[in-house]
Design an enzyme around this catalytic site. Structure first.
Site, PDB file in Angstrom:
ATOM      1  CB  CYS A  63      -0.978  -0.011   1.176  1.00 30.74           C
ATOM      2  SG  CYS A  63      -0.213   0.256   2.787  1.00 30.74           S
ATOM      3  NE  ARG A  64      -0.184   7.441   2.169  1.00 32.81           N
ATOM      4  CZ  ARG A  64       0.584   8.053   3.076  1.00 32.81           C
ATOM      5  NH1 ARG A  64       1.707   8.630   2.719  1.00 32.81           N
ATOM      6  NH2 ARG A  64       0.206   8.104   4.330  1.00 32.81           N
TER       7      ARG A  64
END
Length: 98
Positions: A63-64
């Site tokens: 993810c980020r």
């Protein structure tokens, strides 16, 4: 939960290892760049898209920053999947993106 750094995952990719990478970010985040070959399944869609994952395969979750992918790992582990969280997420990824 198993973890891997972005640099370690990049080394595996560069070495030609067959990797199953799942990016759980939202559409607008993925538009800014995704690891080449990664499959995009937003975190909220994981439960309804389990049929796209094979329990006999190993998956790297991205993810980020590593938080949402950690949540995805928790859910998938509870459902019998073999997963590793990429800590630091795409913020730490220095490899190529598409």
């Amino acid at each position: 939960m198993k973890e891997i750094t972005a640099k370690e995952l990049e080394r595996k990719r560069d070495a030609g290892e067959k990797l199953n990478i799942i990016d759980v970010r939202e559409d607008e985040e993925v538009e800014m760049g995704i690891i080449p070959g990664a499959k995009h399944i937003p975190l909220g869609q994981i439960p309804e898209r389990l049929n796209e994952l094979n329990k006999n395969e190993h998956y790297y979750m991205v993810c980020r920053s590593g938080g949402r992918s950690g949540s995805a790992c928790d859910f998938l582990i509870q459902n019998g999947y073999n997963v590793t969280n990429m800590v630091g997420g795409m913020l730490d990824w220095e490899g190529e993106v598409e």
